[in-house]
Design an enzyme around this catalytic site. Sequence first.
Site, mmCIF file in Angstrom:
data_model
loop_
_atom_site.group_PDB
_atom_site.id
_atom_site.type_symbol
_atom_site.label_atom_id
_atom_site.label_comp_id
_atom_site.label_asym_id
_atom_site.label_seq_id
_atom_site.Cartn_x
_atom_site.Cartn_y
_atom_site.Cartn_z
ATOM 1 C CB THR A 199 -0.876 -0.017 1.274
ATOM 2 O OG1 THR A 199 -1.810 -1.076 1.155
ATOM 3 C CG2 THR A 199 -1.612 1.296 1.476
ATOM 4 N NE ARG A 227 -10.079 -5.905 3.598
ATOM 5 C CZ ARG A 227 -8.975 -5.158 3.616
ATOM 6 N NH1 ARG A 227 -8.559 -4.541 2.546
ATOM 7 N NH2 ARG A 227 -8.284 -5.048 4.736
ATOM 8 N N GLY A 229 -10.739 -1.898 2.899
ATOM 9 C CA GLY A 229 -9.878 -1.727 4.076
ATOM 10 C C GLY A 229 -9.923 -0.309 4.612
ATOM 11 C CG ASP A 230 -6.445 0.955 6.686
ATOM 12 O OD1 ASP A 230 -6.311 -0.056 5.968
ATOM 13 O OD2 ASP A 230 -5.484 1.672 7.020
ATOM 14 C CB THR A 250 0.552 0.924 5.128
ATOM 15 O OG1 THR A 250 0.604 -0.388 4.539
ATOM 16 C CG2 THR A 250 1.872 1.208 5.821
ATOM 17 N N GLY A 253 -5.937 -3.675 7.586
ATOM 18 C CA GLY A 253 -6.972 -2.648 7.561
ATOM 19 C C GLY A 253 -8.099 -2.798 8.562
HETATM 20 N N1 ASP Z 1 -4.309 -1.218 4.829
HETATM 21 C C1 ASP Z 1 -4.494 -1.925 3.598
HETATM 22 C C2 ASP Z 1 -5.826 -2.623 3.636
HETATM 23 O O1 ASP Z 1 -6.166 -3.215 4.647
HETATM 24 C C3 ASP Z 1 -3.436 -2.939 3.337
HETATM 25 C C4 ASP Z 1 -2.020 -2.530 3.635
HETATM 26 O O2 ASP Z 1 -1.767 -1.406 4.005
HETATM 27 O O3 ASP Z 1 -1.111 -3.371 3.483
HETATM 28 O O4 ASP Z 1 -6.511 -2.627 2.654
#
Ligand code: ASP
Length: 333
Positions: A199, A227, A229-230, A250, A253
């Site tokens: 990310t 799905r 994520g954050d 990162t 998430g």
């Molecule tokens: N935070 C990202 C997610 O959960 C993934 C990552 O940062 O590696 O989508």
Amino acid sequence: MSSHLRTFLWLLVTSVTLATAHAADQEPKMISIAIHGGAGVIARSQLGEDGGLAYREALGAALDAGYAVLEAGGSSLDAVSTAVRALEDNPLFNAGKGAVLTHDGSAELDASIMDGATLAAGAVTGVRHVRHPIDLARRVMEDSPHVMLSGAGAEEFALQRGFTLVPNEYFITPTRKRQLERVLQGRRTPRNELDGLGTVGAVARDATGNLAAATSTGGMTNKRWGRIGDSPIIGAGTYANNASCAVSATGHGEYFIRSVVAYDICALVEYRGISLAEAAREVVQNKLRERGGEGGIIAVDAKGNIVLEFNSPGMFRGLRTSTGERLIAIYAD
Ligand code: ASP
């Protein structure tokens, strides 16, 4: 005291005050930028003998591109967009080209951006045909009445705003296909080693003191059911407020969403008046870790101080400031 003396003293004090204010105006304003390219377990063996030279070079190029925008007097928003766009183009990272793949073997991208001066924000989720999701997030912020657009609607908006759409195959690389295979066969977990990482994000302070944050991702390998994520969630993966700080996160998430990580750090700075370094440490090393959340953040405060905090073994990261500091790093040491 005679009236002459009083007038003299008043003039003296006023001129000293004005001189000081003028000097402060003349002080060069600190500009700074930080970027990340994902956090997690980064096995040294996976990076090869050169210690991940390709990653370091890609991070360096994105960092310098963003810094050049600031140096030319550009805005923090333009700087973070420029850095993130460069990383989205690089297949090594899990954003744009080279994004990790869903259960069905396609790429679904999330991105968000926030302007610390106005608290304006834009985000897109689950887009499949937009080469630079960060540009679309910014367009949502600047050219729509909304903050977050998802999937087909986000792409309809992109078309209406003149974005050229690309086939989903554009994003898919042989490496990500192999990684998905391994996860599907149960030989790897979705965030195992380099497989799920990458990310990208950037935070910056420009010469006028405005902060901005941006994050872009393909999410997690083998994700299903739309799905999200954050990364595209304002307050979780991205947040910026000139009054406190700008953060891009990162990591895993689901944990970052529940801990509202980016906002929590800025809120600690604003409400408790503690330094950005203390706030980031508290959230990433204590709160998040206690809840089982693994990953990290990059952040910049109102004065331009940068903090890079992570609780995983590594985080691809870089920073550059007008005080002459420049760093590209992967591991804690
Ligand atoms: N935070 C990202 C997610 O959960 C993934 C990552 O940062 O590696 O989508």
